[in-house]
Design an enzyme around this catalytic site. Sequence first.
Site, PDB file in Angstrom:
ATOM      1  N   SER A 189      33.747  26.197 -32.283  1.00  0.00           N
ATOM      2  CA  SER A 189      33.309  27.160 -33.300  1.00  0.00           C
ATOM      3  C   SER A 189      32.855  26.470 -34.572  1.00  0.00           C
ATOM      4  O   SER A 189      33.364  26.707 -35.669  1.00  0.00           O
ATOM      5  CB  SER A 189      34.431  28.159 -33.580  1.00  0.00           C
ATOM      6  N   GLY A 190      31.882  25.584 -34.388  1.00  0.00           N
ATOM      7  CA  GLY A 190      31.199  25.027 -35.542  1.00  0.00           C
ATOM      8  C   GLY A 190      30.176  26.028 -36.032  1.00  0.00           C
ATOM      9  O   GLY A 190      30.350  27.237 -35.888  1.00  0.00           O
TER      10      GLY A 190
ATOM     11  N   GLY B  83      28.489  28.060 -33.023  1.00  0.00           N
ATOM     12  CA  GLY B  83      29.518  28.876 -32.388  1.00  0.00           C
ATOM     13  C   GLY B  83      29.966  30.029 -33.268  1.00  0.00           C
ATOM     14  O   GLY B  83      30.134  31.163 -32.801  1.00  0.00           O
TER      15      GLY B  83
ATOM     16  N   ASN C 272      22.878  21.595 -26.482  1.00  0.00           N
ATOM     17  CA  ASN C 272      21.698  20.744 -26.521  1.00  0.00           C
ATOM     18  C   ASN C 272      21.840  19.657 -25.456  1.00  0.00           C
ATOM     19  O   ASN C 272      22.944  19.299 -25.063  1.00  0.00           O
ATOM     20  CB  ASN C 272      21.571  20.064 -27.891  1.00  0.00           C
TER      21      ASN C 272
ATOM     22  N   LYS D  55      13.724  22.852 -24.324  1.00  0.00           N
ATOM     23  CA  LYS D  55      14.612  22.754 -25.482  1.00  0.00           C
ATOM     24  C   LYS D  55      14.986  21.298 -25.743  1.00  0.00           C
ATOM     25  O   LYS D  55      15.102  20.876 -26.901  1.00  0.00           O
ATOM     26  CB  LYS D  55      15.881  23.582 -25.240  1.00  0.00           C
TER      27      LYS D  55
ATOM     28  N   ASN E  21      14.746  19.042 -29.314  1.00  0.00           N
ATOM     29  CA  ASN E  21      15.766  18.192 -29.925  1.00  0.00           C
ATOM     30  C   ASN E  21      15.414  16.708 -29.848  1.00  0.00           C
ATOM     31  O   ASN E  21      15.779  15.937 -30.738  1.00  0.00           O
ATOM     32  CB  ASN E  21      17.115  18.451 -29.259  1.00  0.00           C
TER      33      ASN E  21
ATOM     34  N   SER F  89      20.774  19.395 -36.411  1.00  0.00           N
ATOM     35  CA  SER F  89      22.181  19.030 -36.234  1.00  0.00           C
ATOM     36  C   SER F  89      22.411  17.525 -36.189  1.00  0.00           C
ATOM     37  O   SER F  89      23.418  17.028 -36.706  1.00  0.00           O
ATOM     38  CB  SER F  89      22.730  19.678 -34.963  1.00  0.00           C
TER      39      SER F  89
ATOM     40  N   GLU G 240      24.153  13.165 -30.548  1.00  0.00           N
ATOM     41  CA  GLU G 240      23.952  13.486 -29.138  1.00  0.00           C
ATOM     42  C   GLU G 240      22.739  12.761 -28.543  1.00  0.00           C
ATOM     43  O   GLU G 240      22.227  13.163 -27.509  1.00  0.00           O
ATOM     44  CB  GLU G 240      23.762  15.001 -28.976  1.00  0.00           C
TER      45      GLU G 240
END
Length: 313
Positions: free
Chosen positions: A8-9, A12, A103, A185, A189, A257, A269
Amino acid sequence: MKIAIAGSGALGCGFGYHLQKGGADVTLLDNWEQHINTIKEEGLTISVNGDKDNQKMTICKPHELKEKMDVIFVFTKSMGLNAMMESIEHIIGPNTKVVCLLNGLGHLKTLEKYIDRKNIIMGTTVWTAGIDAPGHTHFNGQGPVEIQNSDPSEKEATLEIVEMLQKSGLNGVYSENVNYTTWRKACVNGTMNALCTLLDANIEEVFQTSEIDSMLTRIIKEFAIVAKHQDNVILDVDETITYLKGVAAKVGAHYPSMHQDLKNNRPTEIDYLNGEVAEASKKLGLEAPYCQQITDLIHAKETILGITTAKAK
């Protein structure tokens, strides 16, 4: 319907907020103590496309939730997916659906270690989000949330979740080819996130440079080759670039992000985006020099900042 948001960042919290406003019974799951305590005491303070609100929400650490959930939305970082799935195994029942909107590439293989394929729903979202302070987030966008069941027999259950997303204002769409939307997607990113991070600029600034067409073309060509060989997904390079420019125009002066992660001394990531393409290219006997260079440069920045970058799949 009992919904858990696993991770839940910013994103989220945005999804949890909308789903609760749409009538779902939502529990946010996270491990950030200060974030949890702030939301418990003050509620979630969120700005949605500039409109500020405060919503009382249930939040706890994953091990503290005891009930089986109907649906779990996974919003961890790619490298945290294994750990999160281990921590929520006790809330996954025989019919619990896990919706993965992460992602990056390769997450289905990870999820199948913890849950039957029939209960896995893969998807993408172009909503953007950020954390301003513990318990304070912003959430922006208007694009679709595209999802598809991994098992063809589970379409009806997925359509129910699409309807729930639509009811919550999250623009749920049933995808007939989630592999294509996932790769598309990943292109978003692998260009926006990576370039903004390396250039220390927001999306608007990067896409206004005279070099943007050249940079996009080289990166997307490498993504397209691997997508075709690995998943039989056809990415039209010119069409993908047009799509990326459209997304950039809508998002504007947003720091993605990956840029936010480095700014806050968190690992990125990159290994699940450009790094995945570079690694897959080697296995196919091909080369992806631009994705490899981008991956190396991001890792070099992490090293300079003293960030541990171990890849965990």
